[in-house]
Design an enzyme around this catalytic site. Sequence first.
Site, PDB file in Angstrom:
ATOM      1  N   ASP A  12     -13.026  10.100 -34.050  1.00 17.40           N
ATOM      2  CA  ASP A  12     -12.758  11.094 -33.001  1.00 17.40           C
ATOM      3  C   ASP A  12     -11.871  10.549 -31.886  1.00 17.40           C
ATOM      4  O   ASP A  12     -12.032  10.914 -30.727  1.00 17.40           O
ATOM      5  CB  ASP A  12     -14.070  11.644 -32.407  1.00 17.40           C
ATOM      6  CG  ASP A  12     -15.006  12.136 -33.488  1.00 17.40           C
ATOM      7  OD1 ASP A  12     -14.535  12.833 -34.390  1.00 17.40           O
ATOM      8  OD2 ASP A  12     -16.207  11.800 -33.438  1.00 17.40           O
ATOM      9  N   GLU A  13     -10.945   9.687 -32.228  1.00 19.95           N
ATOM     10  CA  GLU A  13     -10.037   9.115 -31.224  1.00 19.95           C
ATOM     11  C   GLU A  13      -8.842  10.026 -30.968  1.00 19.95           C
ATOM     12  O   GLU A  13      -8.008   9.712 -30.113  1.00 19.95           O
ATOM     13  CB  GLU A  13      -9.520   7.730 -31.680  1.00 19.95           C
ATOM     14  CG  GLU A  13     -10.574   6.653 -31.859  1.00 19.95           C
ATOM     15  CD  GLU A  13     -11.101   6.613 -33.290  1.00 19.95           C
ATOM     16  OE1 GLU A  13     -10.737   7.512 -34.071  1.00 19.95           O
ATOM     17  OE2 GLU A  13     -11.887   5.705 -33.604  1.00 19.95           O
ATOM     18  N   LYS A  15      -6.953  11.442 -33.789  1.00 19.22           N
ATOM     19  CA  LYS A  15      -5.976  11.151 -34.850  1.00 19.22           C
ATOM     20  C   LYS A  15      -5.133  12.368 -35.193  1.00 19.22           C
ATOM     21  O   LYS A  15      -3.946  12.246 -35.479  1.00 19.22           O
ATOM     22  CB  LYS A  15      -6.694  10.649 -36.117  1.00 19.22           C
ATOM     23  CG  LYS A  15      -7.196   9.228 -35.973  1.00 19.22           C
ATOM     24  CD  LYS A  15      -7.846   8.746 -37.242  1.00 19.22           C
ATOM     25  CE  LYS A  15      -9.220   9.317 -37.463  1.00 19.22           C
ATOM     26  NZ  LYS A  15     -10.261   8.847 -36.577  1.00 19.22           N
ATOM     27  N   LYS A  17      -3.878  14.786 -33.417  1.00 20.57           N
ATOM     28  CA  LYS A  17      -2.686  14.969 -32.572  1.00 20.57           C
ATOM     29  C   LYS A  17      -1.663  13.862 -32.806  1.00 20.57           C
ATOM     30  O   LYS A  17      -0.464  14.138 -32.921  1.00 20.57           O
ATOM     31  CB  LYS A  17      -3.087  14.990 -31.100  1.00 20.57           C
ATOM     32  CG  LYS A  17      -1.849  14.846 -30.254  1.00 20.57           C
ATOM     33  CD  LYS A  17      -2.010  14.970 -28.803  1.00 20.57           C
ATOM     34  CE  LYS A  17      -0.687  14.558 -28.156  1.00 20.57           C
ATOM     35  NZ  LYS A  17      -0.720  14.640 -26.732  1.00 20.57           N
ATOM     36  N   ALA A  38     -14.669  14.449 -41.854  1.00 21.85           N
ATOM     37  CA  ALA A  38     -13.724  14.273 -40.759  1.00 21.85           C
ATOM     38  C   ALA A  38     -13.367  15.616 -40.134  1.00 21.85           C
ATOM     39  O   ALA A  38     -13.473  16.656 -40.780  1.00 21.85           O
ATOM     40  CB  ALA A  38     -12.453  13.624 -41.292  1.00 21.85           C
ATOM     41  N   GLY A  39     -12.944  15.571 -38.901  1.00 23.66           N
ATOM     42  CA  GLY A  39     -12.466  16.790 -38.252  1.00 23.66           C
ATOM     43  C   GLY A  39     -11.300  16.408 -37.377  1.00 23.66           C
ATOM     44  O   GLY A  39     -11.476  15.751 -36.361  1.00 23.66           O
ATOM     45  N   HIS A  40     -10.085  16.705 -37.816  1.00 22.12           N
ATOM     46  CA  HIS A  40      -8.904  16.342 -37.048  1.00 22.12           C
ATOM     47  C   HIS A  40      -8.393  17.571 -36.300  1.00 22.12           C
ATOM     48  O   HIS A  40      -7.990  18.558 -36.904  1.00 22.12           O
ATOM     49  CB  HIS A  40      -7.834  15.755 -37.978  1.00 22.12           C
ATOM     50  CG  HIS A  40      -8.261  14.452 -38.595  1.00 22.12           C
ATOM     51  ND1 HIS A  40      -7.613  13.853 -39.628  1.00 22.12           N
ATOM     52  CD2 HIS A  40      -9.303  13.632 -38.292  1.00 22.12           C
ATOM     53  CE1 HIS A  40      -8.231  12.715 -39.935  1.00 22.12           C
ATOM     54  NE2 HIS A  40      -9.261  12.572 -39.146  1.00 22.12           N
ATOM     55  N   GLN A 220     -12.422   8.994 -39.742  1.00 17.71           N
ATOM     56  CA  GLN A 220     -13.453   8.237 -39.023  1.00 17.71           C
ATOM     57  C   GLN A 220     -12.839   7.062 -38.250  1.00 17.71           C
ATOM     58  O   GLN A 220     -11.713   7.177 -37.797  1.00 17.71           O
ATOM     59  CB  GLN A 220     -14.555   7.741 -39.977  1.00 17.71           C
ATOM     60  CG  GLN A 220     -15.439   8.845 -40.528  1.00 17.71           C
ATOM     61  CD  GLN A 220     -14.862   9.509 -41.762  1.00 17.71           C
ATOM     62  OE1 GLN A 220     -14.410   8.832 -42.666  1.00 17.71           O
ATOM     63  NE2 GLN A 220     -14.898  10.811 -41.808  1.00 17.71           N
ATOM     64  N   THR A 235     -20.168   5.168 -42.206  1.00 17.52           N
ATOM     65  CA  THR A 235     -19.871   6.094 -43.286  1.00 17.52           C
ATOM     66  C   THR A 235     -19.769   5.270 -44.581  1.00 17.52           C
ATOM     67  O   THR A 235     -19.964   4.057 -44.561  1.00 17.52           O
ATOM     68  CB  THR A 235     -18.591   6.923 -42.979  1.00 17.52           C
ATOM     69  OG1 THR A 235     -18.511   7.991 -43.913  1.00 17.52           O
ATOM     70  CG2 THR A 235     -17.322   6.081 -43.019  1.00 17.52           C
ATOM     71  N   THR A 297     -19.318  19.153 -37.101  1.00 22.10           N
ATOM     72  CA  THR A 297     -20.708  19.613 -37.045  1.00 22.10           C
ATOM     73  C   THR A 297     -21.053  20.292 -35.726  1.00 22.10           C
ATOM     74  O   THR A 297     -22.130  20.871 -35.598  1.00 22.10           O
ATOM     75  CB  THR A 297     -21.662  18.412 -37.218  1.00 22.10           C
ATOM     76  OG1 THR A 297     -21.348  17.455 -36.197  1.00 22.10           O
ATOM     77  CG2 THR A 297     -21.510  17.768 -38.582  1.00 22.10           C
ATOM     78  N   GLY A 298     -20.166  20.181 -34.739  1.00 23.84           N
ATOM     79  CA  GLY A 298     -20.441  20.788 -33.434  1.00 23.84           C
ATOM     80  C   GLY A 298     -21.435  19.976 -32.608  1.00 23.84           C
ATOM     81  O   GLY A 298     -21.799  20.370 -31.494  1.00 23.84           O
ATOM     82  N   ARG A 299     -21.870  18.826 -33.136  1.00 19.84           N
ATOM     83  CA  ARG A 299     -22.852  18.018 -32.398  1.00 19.84           C
ATOM     84  C   ARG A 299     -22.235  17.443 -31.130  1.00 19.84           C
ATOM     85  O   ARG A 299     -21.061  17.073 -31.123  1.00 19.84           O
ATOM     86  CB  ARG A 299     -23.332  16.842 -33.264  1.00 19.84           C
ATOM     87  CG  ARG A 299     -24.231  17.257 -34.399  1.00 19.84           C
ATOM     88  CD  ARG A 299     -24.690  16.048 -35.189  1.00 19.84           C
ATOM     89  NE  ARG A 299     -23.610  15.453 -35.958  1.00 19.84           N
ATOM     90  CZ  ARG A 299     -23.747  14.357 -36.704  1.00 19.84           C
ATOM     91  NH1 ARG A 299     -24.905  13.745 -36.749  1.00 19.84           N
ATOM     92  NH2 ARG A 299     -22.740  13.885 -37.395  1.00 19.84           N
ATOM     93  N   ARG A 301     -21.170  14.702 -28.761  1.00 17.26           N
ATOM     94  CA  ARG A 301     -20.891  13.276 -28.986  1.00 17.26           C
ATOM     95  C   ARG A 301     -21.524  12.452 -27.878  1.00 17.26           C
ATOM     96  O   ARG A 301     -21.536  12.887 -26.717  1.00 17.26           O
ATOM     97  CB  ARG A 301     -19.382  13.029 -29.000  1.00 17.26           C
ATOM     98  CG  ARG A 301     -18.695  13.694 -30.168  1.00 17.26           C
ATOM     99  CD  ARG A 301     -17.185  13.470 -30.129  1.00 17.26           C
ATOM    100  NE  ARG A 301     -16.546  14.226 -31.195  1.00 17.26           N
ATOM    101  CZ  ARG A 301     -15.355  14.821 -31.095  1.00 17.26           C
ATOM    102  NH1 ARG A 301     -14.671  14.742 -29.982  1.00 17.26           N
ATOM    103  NH2 ARG A 301     -14.860  15.478 -32.112  1.00 17.26           N
TER     104      ARG A 301
END
Length: 421
Positions: A12-13, A15, A17, A38-40, A220, A235, A297-299, A301
């Site tokens: 979640d850095e 990536k 963008k 992953a979620g980019h 990740q 992971t 996941t919408g969790r 962070r």
Amino acid sequence: MVTIIVGAQWGDEGKGKIVDVLAERADIVARYQGGANAGHTLVVEGKTIVLHLIPSGILHPHVQCVIGNGVVLDPVALRQEIAMLDAMGISVRGRLFISHKAHVIMPYHKLLDAAREQHQGIGTTGRGIGPAYIDKYSRVGIRVVDLLDRRVLEEKLRTNLAEKNALLEKIYGAERLDVEQIVAEYLEFDRYIDEFVTDTSALLHNALREGKQILAEGAQGALLDVDHGTYPFVTSSNPTSGGACTGLGIPPTAVARIIGLAKAYSTRVGNGPFPTELHDETGELLRRLGNEYGATTGRARRCGWLDLVALRYSVMINGITELALTKLDVLGKLSSFKVCTGYRLGNQPLKSFPADARTLDTVEPEYIELEGWQSSLDAAHTIEELPAQARQLVRLIEDYCEVRVSLISTGAERHQIVRRT
Ligand code: IMP
């Protein structure tokens, strides 16, 4: 020439963008590991787009995108993503190439992920990632190439389901799965992905021979790497730079640059040690200002200060040749902020990053405090145009990690970027 983009922290850095920005000058963007965990996130002209599987270069019409052999492919997620892009008028046809060696996520992987999570407490994304990689290394996994032959697929599925149904039913008290239904579903999926499947290693090698620019996109982050991360809270793949070679079938000699992405503060989703975590209102403020909620996941962070001990370790194991610093705008909104420059274990200073999660959990971070700048960075496009306090942070990172910060992201939009030549 290959440039690897690797997350240098716990993922979640930003990536999405950075890959999108670098893709302007690339020919191919290739994803090398992980899956739909992953979620980019990309923001283009005010519109937010979240990609889980398809490389973030897809928004540039001139770019070809590869899903490499190291990825575990979720048919449901892939179809949803292609449909989403279609609806936005972005066609992947003729531009998306999927390795025939990639392993496929099966319905039992997701069920087993959820069932095991109750015992293990890693805080996985529930996308079936761990169980799919377990099958890969147990040599019972189903690969994209297996979908091509109904008999092979059926045979492999029957063998797998005999074991998985016993596990699901007898150990985890879950329902059995039906072979016929899964065969039908996956054969239909094969017809769907047929046009995208190819020998992606050969494609990349041809591109290299033609002098093309390839961006290898990791998912990740290094501290979630199964070998080098905070095991067992990791992971199941290798987001570190070495994973790009095995996950794409390209040689290390083809790699010219390794760009490590680091957020100006730290976040982590899921469980595991996090020395600089903030359990107070400052942590909540960072979460709110940085919109730190999982793209998959919408969790919420977990948030904390930038950890240079961890970042220097990441620079070392990845061979990072330059850093991209992200979300600098978020950090600058605070009146002051801290940066961790050392750990203490009892009375002993600990300058290296411990291998054991329990040790990492007990270290005391040492901080230096810097002033925030509390002004917009929108107008800054060169390092000189950044406020003095921001430049001081950049210098501190460079001195401590012994690597140059070559890109600085100052907001979610494409134009909010400082490039250093
Ligand atoms: P898994 O990858 O779903 O097995 O989850 C293992 C760990 O990695 C959990 O702590 C997840 O929260 C974390 N994780 C997986 N994917 C990402 C990601 O894209 N960003 C941040 N954390 C992730």
